[in-house]
Design an enzyme around this catalytic site. Structure first.
Site, PDB file in Angstrom:
ATOM      1  N   GLY A 165      -9.294  10.161  -5.843  1.00 56.19           N
ATOM      2  CA  GLY A 165     -10.395  11.021  -5.366  1.00 56.19           C
ATOM      3  C   GLY A 165     -11.323  11.345  -6.514  1.00 56.19           C
ATOM      4  O   GLY A 165     -11.976  10.447  -7.077  1.00 56.19           O
ATOM      5  N   VAL A 166     -11.337  12.583  -6.917  1.00 60.90           N
ATOM      6  CA  VAL A 166     -12.196  13.064  -8.014  1.00 60.90           C
ATOM      7  C   VAL A 166     -12.024  12.206  -9.272  1.00 60.90           C
ATOM      8  O   VAL A 166     -12.968  11.944  -9.996  1.00 60.90           O
ATOM      9  CB  VAL A 166     -11.836  14.546  -8.331  1.00 60.90           C
ATOM     10  CG1 VAL A 166     -12.427  15.022  -9.630  1.00 60.90           C
ATOM     11  CG2 VAL A 166     -12.289  15.426  -7.172  1.00 60.90           C
ATOM     12  N   TYR A 167     -10.805  11.722  -9.504  1.00 69.09           N
ATOM     13  CA  TYR A 167     -10.547  10.991 -10.767  1.00 69.09           C
ATOM     14  C   TYR A 167     -10.993   9.528 -10.717  1.00 69.09           C
ATOM     15  O   TYR A 167     -10.832   8.792 -11.691  1.00 69.09           O
ATOM     16  CB  TYR A 167      -9.085  11.120 -11.176  1.00 69.09           C
ATOM     17  CG  TYR A 167      -8.747  12.455 -11.863  1.00 69.09           C
ATOM     18  CD1 TYR A 167      -9.688  13.476 -11.954  1.00 69.09           C
ATOM     19  CD2 TYR A 167      -7.491  12.679 -12.405  1.00 69.09           C
ATOM     20  CE1 TYR A 167      -9.378  14.678 -12.567  1.00 69.09           C
ATOM     21  CE2 TYR A 167      -7.168  13.874 -13.032  1.00 69.09           C
ATOM     22  CZ  TYR A 167      -8.126  14.875 -13.111  1.00 69.09           C
ATOM     23  OH  TYR A 167      -7.812  16.081 -13.733  1.00 69.09           O
TER      24      TYR A 167
ATOM     25  N   ASN B  10      -4.374  18.825 -12.280  1.00 71.43           N
ATOM     26  CA  ASN B  10      -5.125  18.599 -13.524  1.00 71.43           C
ATOM     27  C   ASN B  10      -4.338  19.282 -14.639  1.00 71.43           C
ATOM     28  O   ASN B  10      -3.405  20.036 -14.366  1.00 71.43           O
ATOM     29  CB  ASN B  10      -6.557  19.145 -13.399  1.00 71.43           C
ATOM     30  CG  ASN B  10      -6.565  20.651 -13.202  1.00 71.43           C
ATOM     31  OD1 ASN B  10      -6.116  21.405 -14.066  1.00 71.43           O
ATOM     32  ND2 ASN B  10      -7.033  21.081 -12.049  1.00 71.43           N
TER      33      ASN B  10
ATOM     34  N   GLY C 158      -9.417  19.007  -3.635  1.00 70.20           N
ATOM     35  CA  GLY C 158      -8.602  17.906  -3.074  1.00 70.20           C
ATOM     36  C   GLY C 158      -7.197  18.304  -2.667  1.00 70.20           C
ATOM     37  O   GLY C 158      -6.973  19.382  -2.108  1.00 70.20           O
ATOM     38  N   VAL C 159      -6.260  17.409  -3.011  1.00 72.96           N
ATOM     39  CA  VAL C 159      -4.874  17.676  -2.583  1.00 72.96           C
ATOM     40  C   VAL C 159      -4.305  18.878  -3.345  1.00 72.96           C
ATOM     41  O   VAL C 159      -3.521  19.660  -2.805  1.00 72.96           O
ATOM     42  CB  VAL C 159      -4.021  16.395  -2.758  1.00 72.96           C
ATOM     43  CG1 VAL C 159      -3.758  16.050  -4.205  1.00 72.96           C
ATOM     44  CG2 VAL C 159      -2.720  16.494  -2.001  1.00 72.96           C
ATOM     45  N   ASP C 160      -4.748  19.074  -4.574  1.00 73.03           N
ATOM     46  CA  ASP C 160      -4.318  20.234  -5.380  1.00 73.03           C
ATOM     47  C   ASP C 160      -4.695  21.532  -4.655  1.00 73.03           C
ATOM     48  O   ASP C 160      -3.872  22.433  -4.465  1.00 73.03           O
ATOM     49  CB  ASP C 160      -5.033  20.144  -6.735  1.00 73.03           C
ATOM     50  CG  ASP C 160      -4.429  21.033  -7.810  1.00 73.03           C
ATOM     51  OD1 ASP C 160      -4.990  21.095  -8.905  1.00 73.03           O
ATOM     52  OD2 ASP C 160      -3.388  21.658  -7.546  1.00 73.03           O
TER      53      ASP C 160
ATOM     54  N   SER D 144      -5.153  10.130  -8.252  1.00 72.94           N
ATOM     55  CA  SER D 144      -6.333   9.728  -9.033  1.00 72.94           C
ATOM     56  C   SER D 144      -7.419   9.023  -8.234  1.00 72.94           C
ATOM     57  O   SER D 144      -8.454   8.649  -8.816  1.00 72.94           O
ATOM     58  CB  SER D 144      -5.942   8.804 -10.219  1.00 72.94           C
ATOM     59  OG  SER D 144      -5.432   9.581 -11.287  1.00 72.94           O
TER      60      SER D 144
ATOM     61  N   ASP E   6      -1.593  14.580   6.279  1.00 73.53           N
ATOM     62  CA  ASP E   6      -1.770  15.656   5.298  1.00 73.53           C
ATOM     63  C   ASP E   6      -0.442  15.873   4.566  1.00 73.53           C
ATOM     64  O   ASP E   6       0.578  16.171   5.203  1.00 73.53           O
ATOM     65  CB  ASP E   6      -2.180  16.931   6.066  1.00 73.53           C
ATOM     66  CG  ASP E   6      -2.415  18.113   5.158  1.00 73.53           C
ATOM     67  OD1 ASP E   6      -3.093  19.058   5.595  1.00 73.53           O
ATOM     68  OD2 ASP E   6      -1.920  18.097   4.020  1.00 73.53           O
TER      69      ASP E   6
HETATM   70  N1  APR Z   1      -3.001  15.236   1.870  1.00 76.75           N
HETATM   71  C1  APR Z   1      -2.932  13.972   1.367  1.00 76.75           C
HETATM   72  N2  APR Z   1      -3.890  13.424   0.598  1.00 76.75           N
HETATM   73  C2  APR Z   1      -4.976  14.195   0.343  1.00 76.75           C
HETATM   74  C3  APR Z   1      -5.127  15.519   0.815  1.00 76.75           C
HETATM   75  C4  APR Z   1      -4.080  16.032   1.614  1.00 76.75           C
HETATM   76  N3  APR Z   1      -4.123  17.279   2.115  1.00 76.75           N
HETATM   77  N4  APR Z   1      -6.332  16.004   0.359  1.00 76.75           N
HETATM   78  C5  APR Z   1      -6.906  15.024  -0.349  1.00 76.75           C
HETATM   79  N5  APR Z   1      -6.108  13.925  -0.364  1.00 76.75           N
HETATM   80  C6  APR Z   1      -6.312  12.622  -0.999  1.00 76.75           C
HETATM   81  C7  APR Z   1      -7.725  12.212  -1.308  1.00 76.75           C
HETATM   82  O1  APR Z   1      -8.349  11.680  -0.147  1.00 76.75           O
HETATM   83  C8  APR Z   1      -7.475  11.149  -2.367  1.00 76.75           C
HETATM   84  O2  APR Z   1      -7.180   9.906  -1.737  1.00 76.75           O
HETATM   85  O3  APR Z   1      -5.683  12.678  -2.264  1.00 76.75           O
HETATM   86  C9  APR Z   1      -6.203  11.632  -3.074  1.00 76.75           C
HETATM   87  C10 APR Z   1      -6.423  12.176  -4.489  1.00 76.75           C
HETATM   88  O4  APR Z   1      -7.664  12.836  -4.535  1.00 76.75           O
HETATM   89  P1  APR Z   1      -7.845  14.218  -5.354  1.00 76.75           P
HETATM   90  O5  APR Z   1      -7.160  15.302  -4.628  1.00 76.75           O
HETATM   91  O6  APR Z   1      -9.316  14.342  -5.630  1.00 76.75           O
HETATM   92  O7  APR Z   1      -7.044  13.993  -6.711  1.00 76.75           O
HETATM   93  P2  APR Z   1      -7.425  13.130  -8.004  1.00 76.75           P
HETATM   94  O8  APR Z   1      -8.357  12.023  -7.705  1.00 76.75           O
HETATM   95  O9  APR Z   1      -6.097  12.819  -8.619  1.00 76.75           O
HETATM   96  O10 APR Z   1      -8.219  14.187  -8.908  1.00 76.75           O
HETATM   97  C11 APR Z   1      -7.503  15.259  -9.451  1.00 76.75           C
HETATM   98  O11 APR Z   1      -8.983  16.853  -8.498  1.00 76.75           O
HETATM   99  O12 APR Z   1      -8.365  18.524  -7.081  1.00 76.75           O
HETATM  100  C12 APR Z   1      -8.652  18.241  -8.386  1.00 76.75           C
HETATM  101  O13 APR Z   1      -7.310  19.804  -9.612  1.00 76.75           O
HETATM  102  C13 APR Z   1      -7.445  18.432  -9.266  1.00 76.75           C
HETATM  103  O14 APR Z   1      -8.749  18.206 -11.250  1.00 76.75           O
HETATM  104  C14 APR Z   1      -7.816  17.546 -10.420  1.00 76.75           C
HETATM  105  C15 APR Z   1      -8.481  16.364  -9.740  1.00 76.75           C
END
Ligand code: APR
Length: 170
Positions: A124-126, A24, A32-34, A122, A10
């Site tokens: 995850g959601v992206y 974002n 997600g991580v945000d 990027s 984490d």
């Molecule tokens: N620690 C490390 N990695 C994490 C954690 C954490 N606590 N939580 C999630 N992740 C990983 C996910 O598994 C993924 O591999 O971070 C990576 C990025 O995923 P997202 O958080 O979905 O970010 P992203 O794909 O860049 O999308 C960004 O998602 O949360 C929203 O506000 C954010 O709109 C923006 C979008």
């Protein structure tokens, strides 16, 4: 070139100088991580993001750019927020994803942050395919002109960790 370390875990728990947030353009939080960073870091981070929005980036942070805020209640002193490319939406997502890493390291250098942790931006959601993203991220850090001593990729699951391990041997 900084030492590159892979960690499965984490990112909010990392005891480094700066952790990078996959934000974002609004900088006002998300999932997600945000979401994890804002949850664990507390309101000081959002307050600092709001200040950045009302001064430096009134229309939001562009993809590929980065800004720093306090780390709030996190073990890390700073959070460097960067906006990754939405994979399906960008003509050249690799260049933008690479920029997320080099811009974050440029800001880390300004902060004199010697140890910096990145999530898999990027992927995850992206929707960025993890193997492609891992290759871009590792290459960007390897070739970056930075004074950071250690860059940690903190991967949230075994799949992402394995993808980065493959990218490291490339
Ligand atoms: N620690 C490390 N990695 C994490 C954690 C954490 N606590 N939580 C999630 N992740 C990983 C996910 O598994 C993924 O591999 O971070 C990576 C990025 O995923 P997202 O958080 O979905 O970010 P992203 O794909 O860049 O999308 C960004 O998602 O949360 C929203 O506000 C954010 O709109 C923006 C979008």
């Amino acid at each position: 070139m900084p030492r590159i370390v892979l960690v499965e875990g984490d990112i909010t728990a990392q005891r480094v100088d700066a952790i990078v947030n996959a934000a974002n353009p609004t900088l006002l939080g998300g999932g997600g991580v945000d979401g994890a960073i804002h949850r664990r870091g507390g309101p000081a981070i959002l307050e600092a993001c709001r200040r950045i929005r009302s001064t430096e980036w009134p229309d939001g942070l562009p993809t590929g750019r980065a800004v720093a805020t306090t780390g709030g209640d996190l073990p890390a002193r700073w959070v460097i927020h960067t906006v990754g490319p939405v994979y399906a939406r960008e003509e050249d997502p690799a260049t933008l994803l690479s920029s997320c890493h080099t811009e974050s390291l440029r800001i880390a250098d300004e902060l004199e942050a010697a140890r910096v942790a990145f999530p898999a931006i990027s992927t995850g959601v992206y929707g960025y395919p993890i193997d492609e993203a891992a290759r871009v991220a590792v290459e960007a850090v390897r070739t970056a002109d930075t004074s950071a001593r250690e860059v940690r990729f903190v991967l949230f699951d075994a799949t992402a960790h394995a993808a980065f391990a493959r990218a490291m041997t490339g």
